[in-house]
Design a protein around this motif. Structure first.
Motif, short mmCIF file in Angstrom:
data_model
loop_
_atom_site.label_atom_id
_atom_site.label_comp_id
_atom_site.label_asym_id
_atom_site.label_seq_id
_atom_site.Cartn_x
_atom_site.Cartn_y
_atom_site.Cartn_z
N LEU A 145 0.85 -1.19 0.00
CA LEU A 145 0.00 0.00 0.00
C LEU A 145 0.89 1.24 0.00
N GLY A 146 0.71 2.08 -1.00
CA GLY A 146 1.57 3.24 -1.15
C GLY A 146 2.72 2.85 -2.04
N LYS A 147 2.67 3.20 -3.30
CA LYS A 147 3.61 2.69 -4.31
C LYS A 147 5.07 2.86 -3.92
N VAL A 148 5.83 1.76 -3.91
CA VAL A 148 7.26 1.83 -3.72
C VAL A 148 7.88 2.07 -5.09
N GLY A 149 8.75 3.05 -5.20
CA GLY A 149 9.23 3.48 -6.50
C GLY A 149 10.23 2.55 -7.15
N GLY A 150 10.66 2.94 -8.35
CA GLY A 150 11.74 2.25 -9.04
C GLY A 150 11.32 1.23 -10.06
N ALA A 210 3.69 -4.35 2.93
CA ALA A 210 4.82 -3.58 2.41
C ALA A 210 4.38 -2.13 2.32
N VAL A 211 5.21 -1.24 2.83
CA VAL A 211 4.83 0.17 2.92
C VAL A 211 5.87 1.05 2.24
N ALA A 212 5.42 2.21 1.78
CA ALA A 212 6.30 3.19 1.15
C ALA A 212 6.78 4.18 2.20
N VAL A 213 8.09 4.16 2.50
CA VAL A 213 8.65 5.01 3.54
C VAL A 213 9.92 5.72 3.08
N GLY A 214 10.17 5.72 1.76
CA GLY A 214 11.31 6.44 1.24
C GLY A 214 12.30 5.64 0.43
N SER A 215 12.16 4.32 0.42
CA SER A 215 13.06 3.48 -0.38
C SER A 215 12.54 3.36 -1.80
N SER A 216 13.38 2.86 -2.69
CA SER A 216 13.02 2.73 -4.10
C SER A 216 13.69 1.50 -4.69
N HIS A 217 12.98 0.79 -5.54
CA HIS A 217 13.52 -0.42 -6.15
C HIS A 217 14.69 -0.13 -7.09
N VAL A 268 6.92 -4.66 5.92
CA VAL A 268 7.93 -5.12 4.96
C VAL A 268 8.56 -3.91 4.28
N LEU A 269 9.90 -3.93 4.19
CA LEU A 269 10.62 -2.86 3.51
C LEU A 269 11.10 -3.36 2.16
N HIS A 270 10.54 -2.78 1.10
CA HIS A 270 10.99 -3.07 -0.26
C HIS A 270 12.04 -2.03 -0.66
N GLY A 271 12.79 -2.33 -1.71
CA GLY A 271 13.78 -1.38 -2.18
C GLY A 271 14.93 -1.18 -1.21
N SER A 272 15.26 -2.20 -0.45
CA SER A 272 16.28 -2.07 0.60
C SER A 272 17.69 -1.99 0.07
N SER A 273 17.90 -2.31 -1.20
CA SER A 273 19.25 -2.25 -1.77
C SER A 273 19.82 -0.85 -1.71
N THR A 275 10.13 -5.56 9.75
CA THR A 275 10.47 -6.96 10.03
C THR A 275 11.09 -7.65 8.82
N LYS A 276 10.36 -7.72 7.71
CA LYS A 276 10.86 -8.41 6.52
C LYS A 276 11.58 -7.38 5.64
N ILE A 277 12.84 -7.67 5.32
CA ILE A 277 13.66 -6.73 4.58
C ILE A 277 14.04 -7.35 3.24
#
Length: 286
Positions: free
Chosen positions: A136-141, A170-177, A203-208, A224-226
């Motif tokens: 929810l809340g588009k993760v970029g990239g 999975a939430v949008a908090v500033g990271s990007s794919h 869940v944090l996406h775009g953690s790279s 929790t899930k990275i």
């Protein structure tokens, strides 16, 4: 140990307030490397197979069977997760292939449509005992489809979880794919707000693109899930390039792929230790 339900790993990490690495499989060598890295440090890991990866292999089944075989023989707990599936039918196929969890990604849809589709997936998955992650809340990239500054609203997130029944968000908090530089700035205050508002693991996406210190702080704030893919792929690719540059006549692909596998394994293990907060007692208490 070996292949176990994703729910078991995520619930354990969430209860302990630690992070759990979820790393993307591109091909057999990356699956082997991720598991080898986890075994080297004695920590659990999630193997992720994305919709894009399935397409590359001509379907979900071949790469899934390979990754599951690697997981089953592991000396540490390993779970299998379907990552970023926008195709509902792919999710339903995964339910019959032994996945412990699936991510249905309806974040590109209008909110009401995302809720309806995610709820359908949750109902189907529940019948198979499969854990469901949504976004929810588009993760970029992804193909440039990201409006700068988009963030997940805590109130909307809580309502979304209650309505759909998802097991993780999975939430949008500033990271990007797909970031190749680790310069992302996370909104730690928002992570804490989401943690307080949402009753399921985050869940944090775009953690790279997130540097080590911020990953640790993100876990401390409530993640929790990275998810990590591009960062690990860089280690693999750089090692392959080094071998090919030093041995221009080399034609046996096993010899340079082995170098990539070794490099990825080492970094995967290092990240798992970092996310587990084993070397961060002060962060664990925060």
């Amino acid at each position: 140990m070996g292949l176990i339900p994703t729910r078991t790993l995520i619930d354990t990490a969430a209860a302990a307030g630690t992070g759990l690495g979820s790393f993307n499989v591109l091909h057999l060598e990356t699956a082997e490397a991720i598991v080898a890295g986890a075994e080297a440090v004695g920590l659990p890991v999630i193997l992720q197979i994305s919709q894009n990866c399935a397409a590359y292999h001509g379907g979900l089944e071949p790469i899934t069977l390979a990754a599951a075989a690697v997981a089953r023989t592991a000396d540490v707990p390993v779970a299998l997760h379907l990552d970023h599936a926008e195709d509902e039918q792919l999710v339903y196929q995964a339910l019959g292939l032994g996945f412990g969890s699936v991510m249905y990604d309806g974040a590109h849809l209008p909110y009401a449509d995302n809720v309806a589709a995610t709820a359908r997936v949750v109902r189907r998955a529940a019948a198979h005992g499969v854990f469901v992650e949504a976004e929810l809340g588009k993760v970029g990239g992804k193909d440039g489809a990201h409006a700068p500054g988009v963030r997940t609203d805590p109130g909307e997130a809580a309502a979304f979880v209650e309505t759909t029944g998802v097991d993780a968000l999975a939430v949008a908090v500033g990271s990007s794919h797909a970031m190749t530089k680790r310069g992302a700035a996370l909104d730690l205050e928002l992570i804490a707000q989401l943690k307080a508002s949402v009753p399921v693991p985050l869940v944090l996406h775009g953690s790279s693109g997130v540097p080590d210190d911020l990953l640790v702080l993100a876990v401390g704030a409530g993640m929790t899930k990275i998810n990590v893919s591009t960062h690990l792929n860089g280690f693999f690719t750089r090692a392959v390039r080094e071998v090919l540059a030093s041995q221009p006549d080399l034609v046996d692909s096993r010899k340079y792929l082995a170098a990539g596998r070794h490099a990825l394994a080492s970094e995967a293990g290092r990240l798992l230790v970092l996310l587990s907060l084993q070397d961060q007692p002060a962060k664990r208490e925060s």
